[in-house]
Design a protein around this motif. Sequence first.
Motif, PDB file in Angstrom:
ATOM      1  N   GLY A  84      28.406  94.475  21.363  1.00  0.00           N
ATOM      2  CA  GLY A  84      28.256  94.818  19.948  1.00  0.00           C
ATOM      3  C   GLY A  84      28.827  96.179  19.600  1.00  0.00           C
ATOM      4  O   GLY A  84      28.856  97.087  20.431  1.00  0.00           O
ATOM      5  N   HIS A  85      29.282  96.264  18.346  1.00  0.00           N
ATOM      6  CA  HIS A  85      29.914  97.511  17.880  1.00  0.00           C
ATOM      7  C   HIS A  85      29.163  98.120  16.708  1.00  0.00           C
ATOM      8  O   HIS A  85      29.660  99.018  16.051  1.00  0.00           O
ATOM      9  N   LEU A  86      27.970  97.610  16.445  1.00  0.00           N
ATOM     10  CA  LEU A  86      27.166  98.218  15.378  1.00  0.00           C
ATOM     11  C   LEU A  86      26.345  99.334  16.021  1.00  0.00           C
ATOM     12  O   LEU A  86      26.343  99.501  17.236  1.00  0.00           O
ATOM     13  N   GLY A  87      25.632 100.085  15.204  1.00  0.00           N
ATOM     14  CA  GLY A  87      24.771 101.137  15.768  1.00  0.00           C
ATOM     15  C   GLY A  87      25.578 102.279  16.344  1.00  0.00           C
ATOM     16  O   GLY A  87      26.729 102.516  15.953  1.00  0.00           O
ATOM     17  N   PHE A 117      14.148  89.686  21.812  1.00  0.00           N
ATOM     18  CA  PHE A 117      15.378  89.477  21.030  1.00  0.00           C
ATOM     19  C   PHE A 117      16.524  89.088  21.958  1.00  0.00           C
ATOM     20  O   PHE A 117      16.547  89.498  23.120  1.00  0.00           O
ATOM     21  N   ASP A 118      17.487  88.297  21.420  1.00  0.00           N
ATOM     22  CA  ASP A 118      18.681  87.939  22.199  1.00  0.00           C
ATOM     23  C   ASP A 118      19.783  88.969  22.010  1.00  0.00           C
ATOM     24  O   ASP A 118      20.640  89.135  22.869  1.00  0.00           O
ATOM     25  N   GLN A 119      19.774  89.618  20.863  1.00  0.00           N
ATOM     26  CA  GLN A 119      20.858  90.570  20.553  1.00  0.00           C
ATOM     27  C   GLN A 119      20.532  91.967  21.083  1.00  0.00           C
ATOM     28  O   GLN A 119      19.356  92.357  21.149  1.00  0.00           O
ATOM     29  N   THR A 120      21.598  92.697  21.403  1.00  0.00           N
ATOM     30  CA  THR A 120      21.412  94.126  21.703  1.00  0.00           C
ATOM     31  C   THR A 120      21.313  94.879  20.374  1.00  0.00           C
ATOM     32  O   THR A 120      21.679  94.343  19.321  1.00  0.00           O
ATOM     33  N   PHE A 121      20.874  96.140  20.434  1.00  0.00           N
ATOM     34  CA  PHE A 121      20.892  96.969  19.220  1.00  0.00           C
ATOM     35  C   PHE A 121      22.323  97.087  18.685  1.00  0.00           C
ATOM     36  O   PHE A 121      22.528  97.241  17.488  1.00  0.00           O
ATOM     37  N   GLY A 122      23.299  97.015  19.572  1.00  0.00           N
ATOM     38  CA  GLY A 122      24.702  97.112  19.143  1.00  0.00           C
ATOM     39  C   GLY A 122      25.161  95.909  18.347  1.00  0.00           C
ATOM     40  O   GLY A 122      26.198  95.953  17.693  1.00  0.00           O
ATOM     41  N   ILE A 169      23.986  98.549  25.097  1.00  0.00           N
ATOM     42  CA  ILE A 169      23.421  98.078  26.378  1.00  0.00           C
ATOM     43  C   ILE A 169      21.910  97.869  26.311  1.00  0.00           C
ATOM     44  O   ILE A 169      21.279  97.579  27.323  1.00  0.00           O
ATOM     45  N   PHE A 170      21.325  98.002  25.125  1.00  0.00           N
ATOM     46  CA  PHE A 170      19.867  97.864  25.044  1.00  0.00           C
ATOM     47  C   PHE A 170      19.479  96.622  24.249  1.00  0.00           C
ATOM     48  O   PHE A 170      19.832  96.483  23.075  1.00  0.00           O
ATOM     49  N   ARG A 171      18.751  95.720  24.923  1.00  0.00           N
ATOM     50  CA  ARG A 171      18.235  94.522  24.245  1.00  0.00           C
ATOM     51  C   ARG A 171      16.717  94.632  24.162  1.00  0.00           C
ATOM     52  O   ARG A 171      16.040  94.654  25.197  1.00  0.00           O
ATOM     53  N   MET A 186      22.973  94.381  16.210  1.00  0.00           N
ATOM     54  CA  MET A 186      22.084  94.292  15.038  1.00  0.00           C
ATOM     55  C   MET A 186      22.577  95.200  13.922  1.00  0.00           C
ATOM     56  O   MET A 186      23.154  96.254  14.187  1.00  0.00           O
ATOM     57  N   THR A 187      22.296  94.792  12.699  1.00  0.00           N
ATOM     58  CA  THR A 187      22.633  95.672  11.573  1.00  0.00           C
ATOM     59  C   THR A 187      21.633  96.836  11.573  1.00  0.00           C
ATOM     60  O   THR A 187      20.579  96.768  12.208  1.00  0.00           O
ATOM     61  N   ARG A 188      21.980  97.873  10.811  1.00  0.00           N
ATOM     62  CA  ARG A 188      21.065  99.023  10.701  1.00  0.00           C
ATOM     63  C   ARG A 188      19.713  98.563  10.188  1.00  0.00           C
ATOM     64  O   ARG A 188      18.675  99.013  10.643  1.00  0.00           O
ATOM     65  N   GLU A 189      19.763  97.629   9.245  1.00  0.00           N
ATOM     66  CA  GLU A 189      18.508  97.158   8.656  1.00  0.00           C
ATOM     67  C   GLU A 189      17.657  96.425   9.700  1.00  0.00           C
ATOM     68  O   GLU A 189      16.446  96.653   9.802  1.00  0.00           O
TER      69      GLU A 189
END
Length: 237
Positions: free
Chosen positions: A178-181, A193-198, A187-189, A200-203
């Motif tokens: 992911g390229h968000l955040g 959750f299945d998604q990493t913070f990267g 590298i943090f899930r 996820m949207t800011r919201e």
Amino acid sequence: MVRHASGNRGVTPSKLCLPTPGFKVKAKLQGQIVIATHNEGKLAEMRDLLAPYGIKTLSSGELGLPEPEETGETFAANAILKARAAAQLSRLPAFADDSGLCIDALNGEPGIHSARYARDAGGFDQAMQKLEEALAAGPHKPPFKAHFGCALALAFPDGKAKAFEGRVFGELVFPPRGHLGFGYDPIFRPEGFDQTFGEMTREEKHSIPADGSPGLSHRARAFQLFAKSCLDGRTSN
Ligand code: ITT
């Protein structure tokens, strides 16, 4: 070095980073505050979190404030040190964040050294790779448990200060996704959750649930404690 306002010359950094014992914010915070960070990713999240409360924010960058040396040994001590330094120089209440990624298999490192770890590695892509290599070279096997920790501190120009802490637990994911955040987000899930913070949207990462249940991110959780203690009700969503 921390640049102290003239009234605090001679105060040692360790004294500068202690919370004020028994200090309660009596009147709810209003008007203008300084967000004492030079990290654009954090600044965006802190502004999002404060936006519904009708508080005007100025950043350290906008005020040309220097970055204090982080001499504390905990997130809370460093957050207080940064908030106090900004409050004393700007003569406004200041809000600061100290945070980082704590990895169980590395005895909690990089933890309070997370920013330095990335600087020494030459950037976050390199830092995440270096963490993967350090973990592969160690005795532990995946999944690698980790948490993000965050302390948010509010300080006033008279030196009174208080900190609020939040954590989010999860596992590390390699390769990064992911390229968000910002920072170590890819590298943090977080647990559940299945998604990493990267990814996820800011919201998704740090919004505050309307029903008062805990937010997801370490920063959102620390912010909920801060808001309860220091802010009036929201003026918008
Ligand atoms: P300031 O001190 O100016 O606020 P900094 O980047 O030096 O900025 P810290 O000392 O608190 O901030 O270091 C925290 C490090 O952990 C930094 O490298 C961040 O990018 C990283 N970090 C903190 N919160 C994070 C988050 O929500 N997602 C990803 N990385 C995070």
